[in-house]
Design a protein around this motif. Structure first.
Motif, PDB file in Angstrom:
ATOM      1  N   GLU A 157       0.695  -1.149   0.047  1.00 27.51           N
ATOM      2  CA  GLU A 157       0.150  -0.025   0.086  1.00 27.51           C
ATOM      3  C   GLU A 157       0.873   1.263  -0.065  1.00 27.51           C
ATOM      4  O   GLU A 157       0.470   2.432  -0.708  1.00 27.51           O
ATOM      5  CB  GLU A 157      -0.919  -0.017   1.340  1.00 27.51           C
ATOM      6  N   ILE A 213       0.814   3.996  -2.923  1.00 30.36           N
ATOM      7  CA  ILE A 213       0.575   5.474  -2.636  1.00 30.36           C
ATOM      8  C   ILE A 213       1.642   6.528  -3.406  1.00 30.36           C
ATOM      9  O   ILE A 213       1.204   7.304  -4.241  1.00 30.36           O
ATOM     10  CB  ILE A 213       0.436   5.835  -1.133  1.00 30.36           C
ATOM     11  N   VAL A 237      -4.016   0.307  -5.128  1.00 32.58           N
ATOM     12  CA  VAL A 237      -3.814   1.514  -4.719  1.00 32.58           C
ATOM     13  C   VAL A 237      -3.034   2.651  -5.495  1.00 32.58           C
ATOM     14  O   VAL A 237      -3.502   3.758  -5.219  1.00 32.58           O
ATOM     15  CB  VAL A 237      -2.760   1.351  -3.368  1.00 32.58           C
ATOM     16  N   THR A 287      -4.899   6.149  -6.260  1.00 35.26           N
ATOM     17  CA  THR A 287      -4.348   7.328  -5.777  1.00 35.26           C
ATOM     18  C   THR A 287      -4.150   8.229  -6.971  1.00 35.26           C
ATOM     19  O   THR A 287      -4.439   9.442  -6.976  1.00 35.26           O
ATOM     20  CB  THR A 287      -2.947   7.076  -5.039  1.00 35.26           C
ATOM     21  N   GLY A 294      -5.861   8.265   2.503  1.00 35.84           N
ATOM     22  CA  GLY A 294      -5.247   7.011   1.807  1.00 35.84           C
ATOM     23  C   GLY A 294      -4.278   6.266   3.112  1.00 35.84           C
ATOM     24  O   GLY A 294      -4.326   5.077   2.965  1.00 35.84           O
ATOM     25  N   LEU A 328      -7.449   1.935   0.551  1.00 30.57           N
ATOM     26  CA  LEU A 328      -8.391   2.087  -0.290  1.00 30.57           C
ATOM     27  C   LEU A 328      -9.738   2.750  -0.203  1.00 30.57           C
ATOM     28  O   LEU A 328     -10.356   3.757  -0.902  1.00 30.57           O
ATOM     29  CB  LEU A 328      -8.593   0.836  -1.078  1.00 30.57           C
ATOM     30  N   LEU A 381      -9.168   6.470   0.261  1.00 34.40           N
ATOM     31  CA  LEU A 381      -8.977   7.169  -0.890  1.00 34.40           C
ATOM     32  C   LEU A 381     -10.454   7.523  -1.961  1.00 34.40           C
ATOM     33  O   LEU A 381     -10.619   8.635  -2.161  1.00 34.40           O
ATOM     34  CB  LEU A 381      -7.972   6.530  -1.825  1.00 34.40           C
TER      35      LEU A 381
END
Length: 336
Positions: A21, A25, A99, A103, A174, A179, A182
């Protein structure tokens, strides 16, 4: 306490997911920095279309209908994010890809800075017609009678506020909630832009969306202001002055969040923001934020540079936070 092999495996897998993750990001931030928003088939635009269709089905001029609308429109992306997280819980590579895609989708840093530089170029070239035509890409004010200082002020204020709304806040959520955070944040922020204003149609229906957006931005807006203060020297500013202006003027704005970002930006640039804003059919007089003269075209470029630095720092913080989320240590130093 001794750790068995069986209990170590879940912890090792959790660390891999956190790392995935974190990679997602920072990769998504990099994609936005390099590519920006897709010109066609933008998922946020698709969400807006779906939300408009839902509004037509549930609209009523009262707050209860608006609350149902917001719950469905924000709840669906949150559930979608949770479902994707569940489907990728044993696949760290797919989690990183998901992710990163999310993002990239929810950020708007490159587009924000590009619009700011376009405005600065038009104003520096004395092309007020082009500048007035571009203002709608940044905010909803009526540009027809605005001169260079007012166009520059509107741009700097928009850059300051959207540094939080379009960059820091999605990264914050985030980092905090993965998820679902976000996707849920971007849905709530989009709804606020659609129905959260004080028109006759949305005065009551849009209340829930506006309040939800306010709540979700309480922490990110203040983080944005703090980073603006700390990074003020990158725009030729004084952190001490930026801090004084933020603490003195941040609460003067009618928004609980926009004033934080705008006052810190005003202090960092050494300019004065606020004043009379004319929207289409409506005028508002905002308190002044900061000291000095109103901003001019060169101040827009400084604001964009500072916005970029704040966004990058927020991305690094979000990556670090997600990487270490859930880590706890025992007094003996062992992970538990």
């Amino acid at each position: 306490m001794l750790t068995t092999a069986g209990s170590a495996r879940p912890r090792s897998h959790a660390r891999r997911l956190r790392a995935a993750e974190a990679i997602g990001i920072i990769t998504g931030y990099g994609l936005d920095a390099l590519i920006g928003d897709p010109r066609r088939w933008h998922p946020v635009a698709g969400f807006g279309t779906a939300a408009s269709a839902l509004e037509k089905r549930v609209y009523a001029p009262d707050r209860a209908a608006g609350a149902r609308f917001a719950a469905i429109a924000v709840g669906a992306p949150v559930l979608a994010g949770a479902a994707i997280a569940g489907l990728t819980r044993r696949r760290p590579v797919l989690r990183a890809v998901a992710v990163a895609a999310a993002t990239w989708t929810v950020l708007g840093a490159r587009t924000l800075r590009a619009e700011a530089h376009t405005m600065a170029g038009a104003l520096e070239g004395g092309d007020l017609a082009t500048a007035r035509g571009r203002l709608g890409h940044l905010c909803g004010r009526d540009p027809s009678a605005l001169d260079e200082p007012e166009l520059a002020r509107a741009t700097v204020e928009s850059v300051a506020e959207n540094t939080s709304d379009a960059v820091v806040a999605p990264l914050f959520w985030g980092a905090v909630a993965g998820l679902p955070g976000l996707l849920g944040y971007r849905a709530a922020n989009t709804l606020d832009a659609m129905v959260g204003h004080r028109s006759a149609r949305y005065a009551r229906f849009g209340t829930a969306a506006a309040r939800l957006d306010d709540a979700l931005n309480l922490a990110p807006s203040r983080l944005t202001a703090a980073l603006t203060v700390a990074l003020a020297p990158l725009a030729g500013g004084d952190p001490a002055r930026a801090l004084r202006t933020w603490l003195r003027d941040g609460h003067r704005h009618p928004s609980p969040n926009a004033g934080q970002c705008e006052s810190s930006m005003a202090g960092a640039l050494g300019v004065r923001l606020g004043g009379r804003n004319v929207y289409f059919g409506r005028a508002e007089t905002r308190p002044y934020l900061g000291d000095g003269a109103p901003p001019l075209a060169p101040d827009i470029a400084r604001a964009a540079r500072l916005s970029g630095a704040v966004g990058l720092t927020a991305a690094l913080l979000a990556t670090a936070w997600r990487l270490t989320a859930g880590v706890r240590t025992t007094p003996a130093g062992g992970e538990r």
